[in-house]
Design an enzyme around this catalytic site. Structure first.
Site, PDB file in Angstrom:
ATOM      1  N   ASP A   1      -2.334 -18.059   0.161  1.00 10.34           N
ATOM      2  CA  ASP A   1      -3.322 -18.709  -0.718  1.00 10.34           C
ATOM      3  C   ASP A   1      -3.993 -19.868   0.010  1.00 10.34           C
ATOM      4  O   ASP A   1      -5.217 -20.050  -0.060  1.00 10.34           O
ATOM      5  CB  ASP A   1      -2.693 -19.147  -2.048  1.00 10.34           C
ATOM      6  CG  ASP A   1      -1.417 -19.969  -1.887  1.00 10.34           C
ATOM      7  OD1 ASP A   1      -0.859 -20.010  -0.761  1.00 10.34           O
ATOM      8  OD2 ASP A   1      -0.975 -20.574  -2.877  1.00 10.34           O
TER       9      ASP A   1
ATOM     10  N   TYR B   1       0.817  -1.215   0.000  1.00 10.47           N
ATOM     11  CA  TYR B   1       0.000   0.000   0.000  1.00 10.47           C
ATOM     12  C   TYR B   1       0.852   1.265   0.000  1.00 10.47           C
ATOM     13  O   TYR B   1       0.449   2.287  -0.538  1.00 10.47           O
ATOM     14  CB  TYR B   1      -0.909   0.028   1.236  1.00 10.47           C
ATOM     15  CG  TYR B   1      -2.217  -0.712   1.052  1.00 10.47           C
ATOM     16  CD1 TYR B   1      -2.229  -2.061   0.746  1.00 10.47           C
ATOM     17  CD2 TYR B   1      -3.436  -0.053   1.183  1.00 10.47           C
ATOM     18  CE1 TYR B   1      -3.421  -2.736   0.587  1.00 10.47           C
ATOM     19  CE2 TYR B   1      -4.633  -0.715   1.032  1.00 10.47           C
ATOM     20  CZ  TYR B   1      -4.615  -2.063   0.730  1.00 10.47           C
ATOM     21  OH  TYR B   1      -5.800  -2.720   0.576  1.00 10.47           O
TER      22      TYR B   1
ATOM     23  N   LYS C   1       3.709 -15.314   2.057  1.00  8.48           N
ATOM     24  CA  LYS C   1       4.055 -16.145   0.900  1.00  8.48           C
ATOM     25  C   LYS C   1       5.570 -16.308   0.897  1.00  8.48           C
ATOM     26  O   LYS C   1       6.265 -15.835  -0.027  1.00  8.48           O
ATOM     27  CB  LYS C   1       3.571 -15.485  -0.402  1.00  8.48           C
ATOM     28  CG  LYS C   1       2.084 -15.584  -0.650  1.00  8.48           C
ATOM     29  CD  LYS C   1       1.630 -16.924  -1.220  1.00  8.48           C
ATOM     30  CE  LYS C   1       2.074 -17.103  -2.663  1.00  8.48           C
ATOM     31  NZ  LYS C   1       1.676 -18.458  -3.168  1.00  8.48           N
TER      32      LYS C   1
ATOM     33  N   ASP D   1     -11.832  -9.557   4.016  1.00  9.01           N
ATOM     34  CA  ASP D   1     -13.122  -9.548   3.324  1.00  9.01           C
ATOM     35  C   ASP D   1     -13.681 -10.967   3.248  1.00  9.01           C
ATOM     36  O   ASP D   1     -14.884 -11.190   3.422  1.00  9.01           O
ATOM     37  CB  ASP D   1     -12.987  -8.992   1.894  1.00  9.01           C
ATOM     38  CG  ASP D   1     -13.331  -7.506   1.821  1.00  9.01           C
ATOM     39  OD1 ASP D   1     -13.199  -6.823   2.856  1.00  9.01           O
ATOM     40  OD2 ASP D   1     -13.728  -7.039   0.740  1.00  9.01           O
TER      41      ASP D   1
ATOM     42  N   ASP E   1      -6.046  -7.310   3.659  1.00  3.87           N
ATOM     43  CA  ASP E   1      -7.199  -6.669   3.020  1.00  3.87           C
ATOM     44  C   ASP E   1      -8.085  -7.751   2.405  1.00  3.87           C
ATOM     45  O   ASP E   1      -9.306  -7.771   2.602  1.00  3.87           O
ATOM     46  CB  ASP E   1      -6.701  -5.694   1.943  1.00  3.87           C
ATOM     47  CG  ASP E   1      -7.847  -4.997   1.225  1.00  3.87           C
ATOM     48  OD1 ASP E   1      -8.786  -4.551   1.910  1.00  3.87           O
ATOM     49  OD2 ASP E   1      -7.811  -4.922  -0.021  1.00  3.87           O
TER      50      ASP E   1
END
Ligand code: IPM
Ligand code: MG
Length: 369
Positions: free
Chosen positions: A226, A143, A194, A254, A250
C-alpha cells in the site's frame, strides 16, 4: 544471419492484430536492412481462439509456444466473451501460457520518454527521467493458488475463495531475477509485500533478505504494497527495481505505467528460468489491453508492441544494439510530434496506427543510413 530465430506471433483480440501488424513491418525492415531473419509463425489466442476452437489456447498452439525462442502476444479479451465460463475466457489463454511455459518473471519497465513527460497526469518534474522496472511474479500467488472456487452456503449465500500461496522456491527465483536486474541498472531494489498482515509477505521478506546477503552491492529496501502505491505517485524516481508478487504486481504495474503518460507506450517481457544452455523461454507483450472500443479503426498506438519487440531482441536474442536502435527510432518519432490518439497533445500531429508504424521504419532508415 541464418533464420534460426523462432518467433511465434499471437495477435489475439481487439487492437492486438493491428499493433502486431506494425511489428511485422519492423521485422521486414530488419530482414531487408539488417539481414536478420526470423522463422515467424502465427496463431490464435484469447477470444479469437475460443471462437475458432472453443478454447482460449489450443493444445496445438501451446505446443508451438513451447518450441519457439520467443512468443509475441498482442492482447486478449473483450466484451464479446464476458459471459464465457472463466476457464474458457480470453484471459485464461494468457494465464495458461504464463503457467505452462513457466514464465514466472514478468518484467514491466516504466520509462518516461522525454517527448511524453508532459502527457503524464503527474507534474512533469516528478516524472521526467523516470526509469523504473517492476518485476512481477507471474505464475503463483492469488492467480493460481488452490482452492479457487465459489461454493454454496446453507443460508443460500455463497462463499468465494482465492488462495494466496507462495513457496520458498517461487519467491527465491523471482527475487534473484530482480537482484540481477538491479545489478545491471541502478543497484537499488524494493521488495514489496504486506508482511504486516500476510504470511506470504513474511516469507517473502525473509527470503528477499537472505538473498540480499549474496548481493552486498545492491541497496535492498522492504516496503508494504500500500505504501508502494502511494510512493509511486508521490516520488516515483526513488525506485529503480521493484520486485513483488503476482497480484500486487498487477496493480502496481498499472499504476507505474500511468506515470509515463500512457499505457499505450509500455512493453513487457515474461521470462522463465534458464536451462542448461542458458536459454530462457519468453513471452513479450504490450502492457495495455485489447481496447475493444477502438479495435479495427486503425487508431491504436503500436509503440508498446514495437517496444516489446525491442525487448524480444534484447532479452531473447542478445541483440541489444538493434533494440537500442528501435527504441531510439520510437523516441525520435515522438520528438518529431507524431501522436496516436491516446497520447495526443496540443500542437502535435494525430496519426493512425499504420502511419505510426510507418514513421518508425522511416526513422529506422535514417538512423541506419
Ligand atoms: C496483465 C493483465 C492480466 C493479469 C489479465 C488480462 C489476466 O491485467 O497482464 O496485467 O491480470 O495478469
Ligand atoms: Mg494487469
Amino acid at each position: 544471419m541464418a533464420a534460426n530465430k523462432k518467433l511465434l506471433f499471437l495477435p489475439g483480440d481487439g487492437i492486438g492484430p493491428e499493433v502486431m501488424g506494425q511489428v511485422r513491418r519492423i521485422i521486414d525492415w530488419m530482414d531487408q536492412r539488417r539481414h536478420v531473419s526470423f522463422d515467424l509463425d502465427e496463431d490464435l489466442v484469447g477470444g479469437a481462439a475460443y471462437d475458432a476452437h472453443g478454447s482460449a489456447l489450443s493444445d496445438a498452439t501451446l505446443d508451438k509456444a513451447m518450441n519457439v525462442d520467443a512468443v509475441m502476444l498482442g492482447a486478449v479479451g473483450g466484451p464479446k466473451w464476458d459471459n464465457v465460463e472463466r476457464h474458457h475466457r480470453p484471459e485464461a489463454g494468457l494465464l495458461t501460457l504464463r503457467k505452462e511455459l513457466d514464465l514466472f518473471a514478468n518484467l514491466r519497465p516504466a520509462t518516461v520518454i522525454p517527448a511524453l513527460a508532459e502527457a503524464s497526469s503527474l507534474k512533469t518534474d516528478l516524472v521526467s527521467g523516470l526509469d523504473l522496472m517492476i518485476v512481477r511474479e507471474s505464475t503463483g500467488g492469488a492467480y493460481f493458488g488452490l482452492p479457487k472456487e465459489i461454493t454454496d452456503l446453507p443460508d443460500g449465500g455463497k462463499r468465494a475463495v482465492d488462495t494466496q500461496v507462495y513457496t520458498t522456491a517461487e519467491i527465491d527465483r523471482v527475487c534473484r531475477v530482480a537482484f540481477d536486474l538491479a545489478g545491471k541498472r541502478g543497484g537499488k531494489l524494493h521488495s514489496v509485500e504486506k508482511a504486516n498482515v500476510m504470511e506470504t509477505g513474511v516469507l517473502w521478506r525473509e527470503i528477499a533478505t537472505e538473498i540480499g546477503k549474496e548481493y552486498p552491492d545492491i541497496e535492498l529496501h522492504h516496503m508494504y504494497a500500500d505504501n508502494c502505491a502511494m510512493q509511486l505517485v508521490r516520488e516515483p524516481k526513488q525506485f529503480d527495481v521493484i520486485v513483488t508478487d503476482n497480484l500486487f504486481g498487477d496493480i502496481l504495474s498499472d499504476c507505474a505505467a500511468m506515470l509515463t503518460g500512457s499505457l499505450g507506450m509500455l512493453p513487457s517481457a515474461t521470462l522463465s528460468g534458464a536451462d542448461e544452455s542458458g536459454r530462457r523461454r519468453a513471452m513479450y507483450e504490450p502492457v495495455h489491453g485489447s481496447a475493444p472500443d477502438i479495435a479495427g479503426q486503425d487508431k491504436a498506438n503500436p509503440l508498446a508492441t514495437i517496444l516489446s519487440y525491442a525487448m524480444t531482441l534484447r532479452y531473447s536474442f542478445d541483440m541489444g544494439e538493434d533494440a537500442d536502435l528501435i527504441e531510439k527510432a520510437v523516441g525520435n518519432v515522438l520528438a518529431s510530434g507524431l501522436r496516436t490518439g491516446d497520447i495526443m497533445q496540443n500542437g502535435m500531429t494525430l496519426v493512425s496506427c499504420t502511419a505510426m508504424g510507418e514513421a518508425v521504419t522511416v526513422e529506422l532508415d535514417k538512423l541506419a543510413a
